[in-house]
Design a protein around this motif. Structure first.
Motif, PDB file in Angstrom:
ATOM      1  N   ALA A 194       1.039  -1.112   0.033  1.00 27.45           N
ATOM      2  CA  ALA A 194      -0.087   0.267   0.136  1.00 27.45           C
ATOM      3  C   ALA A 194       1.077   1.103  -0.089  1.00 27.45           C
ATOM      4  O   ALA A 194       0.674   2.261  -0.796  1.00 27.45           O
ATOM      5  N   ILE A 195       1.847   1.418   0.799  1.00 29.20           N
ATOM      6  CA  ILE A 195       2.771   2.444   0.718  1.00 29.20           C
ATOM      7  C   ILE A 195       3.473   2.489  -0.686  1.00 29.20           C
ATOM      8  O   ILE A 195       3.380   3.939  -0.890  1.00 29.20           O
ATOM      9  N   LEU A 196       3.838   1.521  -0.879  1.00 31.89           N
ATOM     10  CA  LEU A 196       4.552   1.655  -2.211  1.00 31.89           C
ATOM     11  C   LEU A 196       3.621   2.072  -3.483  1.00 31.89           C
ATOM     12  O   LEU A 196       4.286   2.871  -4.328  1.00 31.89           O
ATOM     13  N   THR A 197       2.505   1.619  -3.412  1.00 32.30           N
ATOM     14  CA  THR A 197       1.567   1.860  -4.375  1.00 32.30           C
ATOM     15  C   THR A 197       1.065   3.620  -4.270  1.00 32.30           C
ATOM     16  O   THR A 197       0.941   4.292  -5.267  1.00 32.30           O
ATOM     17  N   ARG A 198       1.213   4.019  -3.053  1.00 35.22           N
ATOM     18  CA  ARG A 198       0.632   5.502  -2.689  1.00 35.22           C
ATOM     19  C   ARG A 198       1.882   6.162  -3.125  1.00 35.22           C
ATOM     20  O   ARG A 198       1.370   7.267  -3.966  1.00 35.22           O
ATOM     21  N   LEU A 199       2.987   5.847  -2.891  1.00 33.92           N
ATOM     22  CA  LEU A 199       4.436   6.556  -3.456  1.00 33.92           C
ATOM     23  C   LEU A 199       4.698   6.700  -4.920  1.00 33.92           C
ATOM     24  O   LEU A 199       4.632   7.724  -5.794  1.00 33.92           O
ATOM     25  N   GLY A 200       4.085   5.508  -5.465  1.00 35.74           N
ATOM     26  CA  GLY A 200       4.189   5.562  -7.132  1.00 35.74           C
ATOM     27  C   GLY A 200       3.183   6.261  -7.727  1.00 35.74           C
ATOM     28  O   GLY A 200       3.387   7.099  -8.828  1.00 35.74           O
ATOM     29  N   LEU A 201       1.953   6.373  -7.216  1.00 33.60           N
ATOM     30  CA  LEU A 201       0.775   7.218  -7.696  1.00 33.60           C
ATOM     31  C   LEU A 201       1.133   8.628  -7.694  1.00 33.60           C
ATOM     32  O   LEU A 201       0.789   9.509  -8.302  1.00 33.60           O
ATOM     33  N   ARG A 202       1.754   8.957  -6.295  1.00 32.87           N
ATOM     34  CA  ARG A 202       1.995  10.437  -6.175  1.00 32.87           C
ATOM     35  C   ARG A 202       3.294  10.836  -7.290  1.00 32.87           C
ATOM     36  O   ARG A 202       3.072  11.982  -7.778  1.00 32.87           O
ATOM     37  N   ARG A 203       4.047   9.864  -7.253  1.00 33.05           N
ATOM     38  CA  ARG A 203       5.085  10.158  -8.311  1.00 33.05           C
ATOM     39  C   ARG A 203       4.850  10.344  -9.622  1.00 33.05           C
ATOM     40  O   ARG A 203       5.094  11.256 -10.565  1.00 33.05           O
ATOM     41  N   MET A 204       3.836   9.592 -10.143  1.00 31.74           N
ATOM     42  CA  MET A 204       3.244   9.546 -11.333  1.00 31.74           C
ATOM     43  C   MET A 204       2.303  10.705 -11.698  1.00 31.74           C
ATOM     44  O   MET A 204       2.293  11.512 -12.782  1.00 31.74           O
ATOM     45  N   SER A 205       1.646  11.330 -10.530  1.00 34.02           N
ATOM     46  CA  SER A 205       0.793  12.546 -10.659  1.00 34.02           C
ATOM     47  C   SER A 205       1.737  13.813 -10.808  1.00 34.02           C
ATOM     48  O   SER A 205       1.517  14.591 -11.468  1.00 34.02           O
ATOM     49  N   LEU A 206       2.785  13.642 -10.054  1.00 34.22           N
ATOM     50  CA  LEU A 206       4.006  14.917 -10.136  1.00 34.22           C
ATOM     51  C   LEU A 206       4.536  14.801 -11.556  1.00 34.22           C
ATOM     52  O   LEU A 206       4.526  16.125 -12.202  1.00 34.22           O
ATOM     53  N   ARG A 207       4.867  13.842 -12.142  1.00 34.25           N
ATOM     54  CA  ARG A 207       5.233  13.658 -13.364  1.00 34.25           C
ATOM     55  C   ARG A 207       4.213  14.227 -14.499  1.00 34.25           C
ATOM     56  O   ARG A 207       4.939  14.885 -15.545  1.00 34.25           O
ATOM     57  N   SER A 208       3.132  13.793 -14.470  1.00 34.83           N
ATOM     58  CA  SER A 208       2.027  14.257 -15.136  1.00 34.83           C
ATOM     59  C   SER A 208       1.750  15.663 -15.373  1.00 34.83           C
ATOM     60  O   SER A 208       1.404  16.264 -16.301  1.00 34.83           O
ATOM     61  N   SER A 209       1.854  16.441 -14.095  1.00 35.28           N
ATOM     62  CA  SER A 209       1.606  17.562 -13.935  1.00 35.28           C
ATOM     63  C   SER A 209       2.729  18.656 -14.608  1.00 35.28           C
ATOM     64  O   SER A 209       2.645  19.654 -14.779  1.00 35.28           O
ATOM     65  N   GLU A 210       3.894  17.881 -14.630  1.00 42.56           N
ATOM     66  CA  GLU A 210       5.066  18.894 -15.200  1.00 42.56           C
ATOM     67  C   GLU A 210       5.008  18.812 -16.493  1.00 42.56           C
ATOM     68  O   GLU A 210       5.638  20.022 -17.151  1.00 42.56           O
ATOM     69  N   GLY A 211       4.742  17.907 -17.294  1.00 41.08           N
ATOM     70  CA  GLY A 211       4.866  17.849 -18.631  1.00 41.08           C
ATOM     71  C   GLY A 211       3.593  18.452 -19.162  1.00 41.08           C
ATOM     72  O   GLY A 211       3.386  19.085 -20.007  1.00 41.08           O
TER      73      GLY A 211
END
Length: 126
Positions: A109-126
């Protein structure tokens, strides 16, 4: 006709380089011949060393792969033993399995949450 001597050889034992009777063309041809022979020897040596390195690397990967497989199998067996020991203490197999699986569920659950947060940060940058 090209003279068959090596570049390092002199016409006389005590002769100076400016007294060498060979022409510049003969010296250049001898140098090119020696360089080609040296390059051939160098390529043979490199081929032998690379072949040896590839064999060593393949055996290293095989050994580490086998070790990793054995470690994973031992961890699975350890978890089964832990579940069986808890089941014997508690008296309930399902609850023992849940207790053993709970740390893995929390980590997932922790790794999934961190992964989703990282994916959302990358999608907002581009």
């Amino acid at each position: 006709m090209v003279e068959e001597t090596r570049v390092s050889e002199r016409s006389a034992p005590g002769a100076r380089p400016d007294q060498d009777p060979r022409t510049t063309a003969v010296l250049i041809l001898a140098t090119l011949r020696d360089a080609g022979a040296h390059l051939g020897n160098l390529l043979r040596l490199a081929r032998a060393e690379i072949r040896g390195n590839l064999r060593a690397l393949a055996s290293l990967v095989t050994l580490f792969g086998g070790a990793l497989l054995l470690v994973l199998a031992s961890l699975v067996l350890l978890l089964f033993a832990l579940r069986d020991a808890l089941a014997a203490l508690i008296g309930d197999d399902a609850l023992a399995a849940l207790i053993v699986a709970l740390p893995f569920l929390v980590a997932a659950a922790i790794l999934t949450r961190l992964g989703l947060r990282r994916m959302s940060l990358r999608s907002s940058e581009g």
